[in-house]
Motif scaffolding. Structure first.
Motif, PDB file in Angstrom:
ATOM      1  N   ALA A 156      68.736 -17.289 -54.414  1.00 32.36           N
ATOM      2  CA  ALA A 156      69.447 -17.874 -52.888  1.00 32.36           C
ATOM      3  C   ALA A 156      70.832 -17.320 -52.946  1.00 32.36           C
ATOM      4  CB  ALA A 156      69.478 -19.523 -53.143  1.00 32.36           C
ATOM      5  N   GLU A 157      71.506 -17.899 -51.929  1.00 32.52           N
ATOM      6  CA  GLU A 157      72.863 -16.614 -51.709  1.00 32.52           C
ATOM      7  C   GLU A 157      73.696 -18.015 -52.482  1.00 32.52           C
ATOM      8  OE1 GLU A 157      74.454 -14.811 -49.328  1.00 32.52           O
ATOM      9  OE2 GLU A 157      72.413 -13.566 -50.390  1.00 32.52           O
ATOM     10  N   PHE A 158      75.227 -18.285 -53.025  1.00 31.03           N
ATOM     11  CA  PHE A 158      75.761 -19.291 -53.239  1.00 31.03           C
ATOM     12  C   PHE A 158      76.406 -19.779 -52.593  1.00 31.03           C
ATOM     13  CE2 PHE A 158      80.141 -20.641 -54.163  1.00 31.03           C
ATOM     14  CZ  PHE A 158      80.355 -21.194 -55.063  1.00 31.03           C
ATOM     15  N   ASN A 159      76.478 -20.873 -52.553  1.00 37.11           N
ATOM     16  CA  ASN A 159      76.341 -22.201 -51.765  1.00 37.11           C
ATOM     17  C   ASN A 159      76.376 -23.613 -52.627  1.00 37.11           C
ATOM     18  OD1 ASN A 159      76.506 -23.499 -49.168  1.00 37.11           O
ATOM     19  ND2 ASN A 159      74.208 -22.893 -48.694  1.00 37.11           N
ATOM     20  N   LYS A 160      76.841 -24.300 -52.179  1.00 37.34           N
ATOM     21  CA  LYS A 160      77.510 -25.957 -52.407  1.00 37.34           C
ATOM     22  C   LYS A 160      76.182 -26.685 -51.474  1.00 37.34           C
ATOM     23  CE  LYS A 160      80.928 -28.874 -51.078  1.00 37.34           C
ATOM     24  NZ  LYS A 160      82.742 -29.027 -51.684  1.00 37.34           N
ATOM     25  N   PHE A 161      75.566 -27.586 -52.768  1.00 31.96           N
ATOM     26  CA  PHE A 161      74.174 -28.068 -52.200  1.00 31.96           C
ATOM     27  C   PHE A 161      74.148 -29.691 -52.113  1.00 31.96           C
ATOM     28  CE2 PHE A 161      69.834 -28.372 -51.672  1.00 31.96           C
ATOM     29  CZ  PHE A 161      70.079 -27.218 -50.809  1.00 31.96           C
ATOM     30  N   LYS A 162      74.069 -30.277 -51.593  1.00 36.84           N
ATOM     31  CA  LYS A 162      74.139 -31.917 -51.850  1.00 36.84           C
ATOM     32  C   LYS A 162      72.751 -32.399 -52.485  1.00 36.84           C
ATOM     33  CE  LYS A 162      74.691 -35.742 -49.683  1.00 36.84           C
ATOM     34  NZ  LYS A 162      75.352 -36.470 -48.847  1.00 36.84           N
ATOM     35  N   THR A 163      73.383 -33.197 -53.995  1.00 35.86           N
ATOM     36  CA  THR A 163      72.159 -33.401 -54.741  1.00 35.86           C
ATOM     37  C   THR A 163      72.357 -34.978 -54.740  1.00 35.86           C
ATOM     38  OG1 THR A 163      73.452 -32.888 -56.378  1.00 35.86           O
ATOM     39  CG2 THR A 163      72.738 -30.927 -56.075  1.00 35.86           C
ATOM     40  N   PRO A 164      72.038 -35.493 -54.301  1.00 35.41           N
ATOM     41  CA  PRO A 164      72.383 -37.089 -54.169  1.00 35.41           C
ATOM     42  C   PRO A 164      71.972 -37.610 -55.280  1.00 35.41           C
ATOM     43  CG  PRO A 164      70.602 -36.341 -52.562  1.00 35.41           C
ATOM     44  CD  PRO A 164      71.311 -35.443 -53.175  1.00 35.41           C
ATOM     45  N   ASP A 165      72.808 -37.963 -56.309  1.00 33.88           N
ATOM     46  CA  ASP A 165      72.021 -38.531 -57.294  1.00 33.88           C
ATOM     47  C   ASP A 165      71.336 -38.032 -58.711  1.00 33.88           C
ATOM     48  OD1 ASP A 165      73.158 -41.470 -59.148  1.00 33.88           O
ATOM     49  OD2 ASP A 165      71.147 -42.403 -58.649  1.00 33.88           O
ATOM     50  N   VAL A 166      71.508 -36.361 -58.483  1.00 27.81           N
ATOM     51  CA  VAL A 166      70.406 -35.732 -59.417  1.00 27.81           C
ATOM     52  C   VAL A 166      71.733 -35.305 -60.040  1.00 27.81           C
ATOM     53  CG1 VAL A 166      68.891 -33.735 -59.287  1.00 27.81           C
ATOM     54  CG2 VAL A 166      69.310 -35.137 -57.625  1.00 27.81           C
ATOM     55  N   LYS A 167      71.945 -35.464 -61.539  1.00 29.20           N
ATOM     56  CA  LYS A 167      72.611 -35.683 -62.435  1.00 29.20           C
ATOM     57  C   LYS A 167      71.831 -34.296 -63.348  1.00 29.20           C
ATOM     58  CE  LYS A 167      75.457 -39.942 -61.100  1.00 29.20           C
ATOM     59  NZ  LYS A 167      75.607 -40.913 -62.093  1.00 29.20           N
TER      60      LYS A 167
END
Length: 566
Positions: free
Chosen positions: A250-261
């Motif tokens: 994958a490319e470096f990125n900020k990824f939305k991870t809702p409530d994934v802890k």
RNA sequence: CGGGGUGUAGCUCAGUAUGGUUAGAGUACCUGGUUUGGGACCAGGGGGCCGAAGGUUCGAGUCCUUUCACCCCGACCA
């Protein structure tokens, strides 16, 4: 010794507080009795075993050129203040005042005392090296004594200290002591492993523990299936991995991870092995004066090793922190990552150095970074802080590591100049220059060994002493004391064996066969000569406790046969 | 040091919820007898400040308060 005269109070039932096999059998067979929490009396059999172990230690120490001394058990608190250990040891040091109101402590270990004895008496490199030891009662006011003799407050320890003019000479002595300890444990008939260890509060540049292999051991040790490598998990390391899972592309990125802890959530969310997910363990590092929150980063498939974490931070203690404490600092629990993280100190596991394709928290609620390249991080953050896992690669060879439990019966340290510097114990070198002694220290738990032997050598009937540790080598059992022929032969044999310097017990009690056998098994004599009903046919038997076998022997051959076995 | 549990015969434990003869059992111990190859059997016997202190009650092993000790889990552990 005649059993009818011996003080050996055996019981059918164990005291209710005994949990471990060693505690149960040593109590039932009349070796020890508890007087208070962590305090034990040694009854005659127990005392004999202690002496056996001490004798072996003395022989091997003398062979290795060490000299025995005996230091005062009550030690002036001033010495402990001088070394700074009075605070470090804390409540484990039992302190009290004499009638003149001077403070003393009961010695838990004797570095200070030994250095004090040597300083200003050994003043030249020509007098070195020197190795002094003692076998002595120690006292540590443990918060929670347990497991019978295994972890008492009062215990017997052999503690040795060596003094050298150079690190090289200390290294040589360290190896010599390791060899001597190996001989002692071998003679005692123990299955053991010498492992790399954490040096703990005593400090120094390196240390090894002597571990008796037993399921009831309190320490977990990692051992290699191929080479000699073994280490306490507190100190175990591993070589680079070979079976690395496939990397996520994958490319470096900020990824939305809702409530994934959690790591598990992330593995499912990204369909990625925990190897590529960065786990953050937040802890509070407690120092002498202050404390701070430290973020420890490791791979998702690893766990933080607390002792390593402590060493990496130089903290006295590592304690848990609450989510509230983290939030107060502006840290976002569940989404913590090492990038752009300036809120708290961080420490990154060495295995993450230059790691690529990593997923880590973005320090922002519900966001993670993906395809993180760790080579951007400063080298100074990296330490070995992860606990090795079973199956990891041995750091010395291609073997695999597996875990086993061990009882720490000895610990040897390369102390260096820690104590000699603190206590200003110096000698003049070849150039007439004052130098602190380079020291080694070598401990071996004598009373703990008594328990360790039984942990490793027992069955459902009781103790099974090894030959060099047994309180008596031979037990002569007269089955029926009303049978004159049996008594005559028993007495004859008893006299004969005593004359031959064999440690022998004569069971001349007016008891039944079964009772005496159970008793002999419980106590664990290596050999019991049974003089019983077969005597009519000219036969007696040798009962081998370890093999659990009975062998018929012609009564005229019994003396030579038993000598043969011993 | 946090959490939990237990203190009754030398040892292992009943009895304590619901207070009420002289506090029990097994085992160990003593005496006598029978037994004598796997912790025997019969008969008789000694042994208890029911952890300690205070309280409630006509009466406490049992209820209340305080305290001490020991054990277990955890923290700690050269």
């Amino acid at each position: 010794m005649r059993r009818s005269r011996a003080f050996i109070p055996t019981t059918k039932e164990a005291p209710s507080d005994a949990q471990l096999a060693s505690h149960i059998y040593l109590s039932r067979a009349g070796f020890v009795s508890q007087v208070a929490s962590g305090l034990y009396n040694y009854m005659p059999l127990g005392k004999r075993v202690i002496k056996k172990i001490e004798n072996i230690i003395n022989e091997e120490m003398h062979f290795a050129g060490a000299q025995e001394v005996e230091l005062s058990f009550v030690t002036p608190a001033d010495l402990w203040k001088e070394s700074g250990r009075i605070e470090k040891f804390g409540k484990e040091l039992l302190r009290f005042h004499d009638r003149k109101e001077n403070m003393f402590v009961l010695g838990p270990t004797h570095e200070e005392m030994m250095v004090d004895m040597v300083r200003n008496r050994v003043t030249s490199y020509k007098q070195l090296p020197l190795n002094l030891y003692q076998i002595k009662t120690k006292f540590r006011d443990e918060a929670r004594p347990r497991f019978g003799l295994m972890r008492g407050r009062e215990f017997i320890m052999k503690d040795g200290y060596s003094f050298h003019s150079s690190v090289e000479d200390m290294d040589r002595e360290f190896d010599a002591m390791e060899a001597a300890y190996k001989k002692i444990l071998t003679r005692l008939g123990l299955d053991f492993r010498i492992v790399e260890a954490d040096s703990g509060a005593i400090g120094g540049s390196g240390s090894k523990e002597l571990m008796v292999i037993a399921g009831s051991g309190e320490d977990t040790i990692a051992i290699c299936d191929t080479c000699e490598y073994g280490a306490n998990v507190e100190a175990a390391s591993r070589s680079g991995r070979t079976n690395i899972p496939e990397a996520p592309i994958a490319e470096f990125n900020k990824f939305k991870t809702p409530d994934v802890k959690s790591i598990e959530d992330l593995e499912n969310f990204f369909k990625v092995d925990g190897y590529y997910i960065m786990k953050c363990v937040a802890k509070r590092a407690v120092y002498e004066e202050e404390s701070e929150i430290v973020l420890f980063f490791i791979r998702g498939c690893d766990n933080l090793q607390k002792v390593k974490a402590q060493n990496a931070t130089g903290a006295l203690d590592i304690v848990d922190v609450s989510e509230e404490e983290l939030k107060e600092l502006g840290i976002v629990p569940g989404f913590i990552g090492p990038l752009e993280q300036a809120k708290a100190k961080h420490v990154i596991d060495i295995d993450l150095k230059d790691a690529k394709h990593m997923i880590c928290g973005a320090n922002e609620e519900n966001y993670h970074f993906i395809n993180v390249d760790m080579s951007v991080m400063d080298e100074a953050y990296y330490f070995d802080i992860a606990e090795v896992n079973e199956g990891d690669a041995c750091p010395c060879c291609d073997g695999k590591l597996s875990f086993t439990k061990g009882i720490e019966v000895g610990h040897i340290f390369k102390l260096g100049t820690t104590y000699s510097s603190a206590l200003k114990a110096e000698f003049l070198d070849e150039n007439g220059k004052a130098q602190p002694f380079v020291m080694g220290t070598y401990g071996m738990g004598v009373s703990r060994l008594v328990a360790a032997i039984i942990e490793q050598h027992h069955d459902e009937n009781g103790c099974i002493w090894t030959k060099e540790s047994s309180p008596y080598m031979v037990n002569i059992m007269i089955s029926n004391v009303k049978d004159d022929a049996q008594v005559t032969l028993g007495e004859e044999l008893y006299a004969q064996l005593q004359k031959a310097n064999i440690e022998v017990m004569l069971d001349d009690r007016k008891e039944r066969f079964g009772f005496k056998m159970k008793d002999a098994e419980l106590i664990g004599f290596p050999y019991t000569i049974i003089i019983g009903k077969e005597l009519e046919n000219g036969l007696v038997q040798i009962f081998d406790r370890r093999a659990n076998t009975k062998t018929d022997i012609d009564k005229n051959m019994i003396f030579s046969k038993i000598i043969e076995r011993i």
